[in-house]
Motif scaffolding. Sequence first.
Motif, PDB file in Angstrom:
ATOM      1  N   ALA A  58       1.419  -1.376  -0.567  1.00 23.94           N
ATOM      2  CA  ALA A  58      -0.258  -0.209   0.295  1.00 23.94           C
ATOM      3  C   ALA A  58       0.859   1.141   0.134  1.00 23.94           C
ATOM      4  O   ALA A  58       1.708   1.556   0.527  1.00 23.94           O
ATOM      5  N   GLY A  59       0.106   2.083  -0.678  1.00 26.24           N
ATOM      6  CA  GLY A  59       0.889   3.339  -0.562  1.00 26.24           C
ATOM      7  C   GLY A  59       0.114   4.122   0.950  1.00 26.24           C
ATOM      8  O   GLY A  59      -0.306   3.485   1.363  1.00 26.24           O
ATOM      9  N   PRO A  60       1.428   5.434   1.144  1.00 29.25           N
ATOM     10  CA  PRO A  60       1.494   6.290   2.597  1.00 29.25           C
ATOM     11  C   PRO A  60      -0.074   7.047   2.754  1.00 29.25           C
ATOM     12  O   PRO A  60      -0.681   7.133   3.791  1.00 29.25           O
ATOM     13  N   THR A  61      -1.199   6.368   1.793  1.00 28.74           N
ATOM     14  CA  THR A  61      -2.635   7.177   1.931  1.00 28.74           C
ATOM     15  C   THR A  61      -3.187   6.460   3.063  1.00 28.74           C
ATOM     16  O   THR A  61      -4.077   6.076   2.871  1.00 28.74           O
ATOM     17  N   VAL A  62      -3.564   4.197   2.761  1.00 29.94           N
ATOM     18  CA  VAL A  62      -3.814   3.960   3.001  1.00 29.94           C
ATOM     19  C   VAL A  62      -2.756   3.129   4.325  1.00 29.94           C
ATOM     20  O   VAL A  62      -1.795   2.647   4.372  1.00 29.94           O
ATOM     21  N   ARG A  63      -3.415   3.465   5.459  1.00 29.94           N
ATOM     22  CA  ARG A  63      -3.246   2.384   6.735  1.00 29.94           C
ATOM     23  C   ARG A  63      -4.243   1.169   7.206  1.00 29.94           C
ATOM     24  O   ARG A  63      -5.700   1.059   7.117  1.00 29.94           O
ATOM     25  N   PRO A  92     -12.254   6.457  -1.575  1.00 29.52           N
ATOM     26  CA  PRO A  92     -11.777   6.001  -2.944  1.00 29.52           C
ATOM     27  C   PRO A  92     -10.573   5.061  -2.673  1.00 29.52           C
ATOM     28  O   PRO A  92      -9.263   3.899  -3.586  1.00 29.52           O
ATOM     29  N   ALA A  93      -9.433   5.327  -2.140  1.00 26.99           N
ATOM     30  CA  ALA A  93      -8.227   4.708  -1.345  1.00 26.99           C
ATOM     31  C   ALA A  93      -8.213   4.040  -1.059  1.00 26.99           C
ATOM     32  O   ALA A  93      -7.482   2.893  -1.355  1.00 26.99           O
ATOM     33  N   LEU A  94      -9.030   3.292  -0.474  1.00 27.63           N
ATOM     34  CA  LEU A  94      -9.343   2.473   0.601  1.00 27.63           C
ATOM     35  C   LEU A  94      -9.588   0.990  -0.599  1.00 27.63           C
ATOM     36  O   LEU A  94      -9.086  -0.355  -0.673  1.00 27.63           O
ATOM     37  N   THR A  95     -10.519   1.446  -1.216  1.00 30.33           N
ATOM     38  CA  THR A  95     -10.944   0.583  -2.221  1.00 30.33           C
ATOM     39  C   THR A  95      -9.791   0.399  -4.066  1.00 30.33           C
ATOM     40  O   THR A  95      -9.841  -0.792  -3.849  1.00 30.33           O
ATOM     41  N   GLU A  96      -9.070   1.178  -4.301  1.00 26.29           N
ATOM     42  CA  GLU A  96      -7.909   0.964  -4.811  1.00 26.29           C
ATOM     43  C   GLU A  96      -7.739  -0.126  -4.554  1.00 26.29           C
ATOM     44  O   GLU A  96      -6.435  -0.800  -5.440  1.00 26.29           O
TER      45      GLU A  96
END
Length: 231
Positions: A58-63, A92-96
């Motif tokens: 995951a990228g830094p936008t999803v924890r 959106p960030a989570l589901t992506e």
Amino acid sequence: MENTEGISHTGLHAGSFSASDETRAAAEAARRRVRAMSATLPLPLPSHPTLPRHESVAGPTVRLALKTDGSSRGLLDGAWWPRSRDLLVELPALTEVLDPLWGRITRIAVNPMHWPVIPRQAPVAGHIVKVGWFTPELDPHKLLLLSYRTGRWDLLVIPPETGAETAARLMAAASDPAGPLLTASALIAADETREEDEARKYEGSASAMSAMSAMSAAVPQQPAPPAPPSP
């Protein structure tokens, strides 16, 4: 707090959704296929407890922290630590991130207790995710996700304002296949009780040390013995 294993998807509120029997049956077969994923945290985490050792995808936008493949499912499949209560920003960030792991996420449900605004849908890269809500069946601290003809997953939602140390403990507990079979709210409550117990112990120790210092100060100093007379 009841779990949502047997939630009826009928009679849901405005903006909610229903799931077919076929989807629910497929969900049961897919629950053992949850793939692993790490939680990428922007804040330094304490050395203990640590997050599960998962490959970082995951990228830094999803924890996020998820249970590994083949692990016992229990009541939760992992934990998600959003940065806000804005579903249009966070979903959106989570589901992506979850789409390539679980199959395309098509529907998401929340309990409205902790979400000020619940949109009917959220745009994700390449498709739209329908968003709904219902209560009291759904745990207020849980997010329910459905992937069309693939499965259903349940994530603990850690409050955005939670500190990094507490979030690390909750993510580790929710993604631990050998952890206790607790609901999302029960996990939150158990950690709050733990922090309160530690605070009381600290206050008790501080009070005891203060009392001992006061007692030492109240004891009169003994005069030094007289020096022996000179010969």
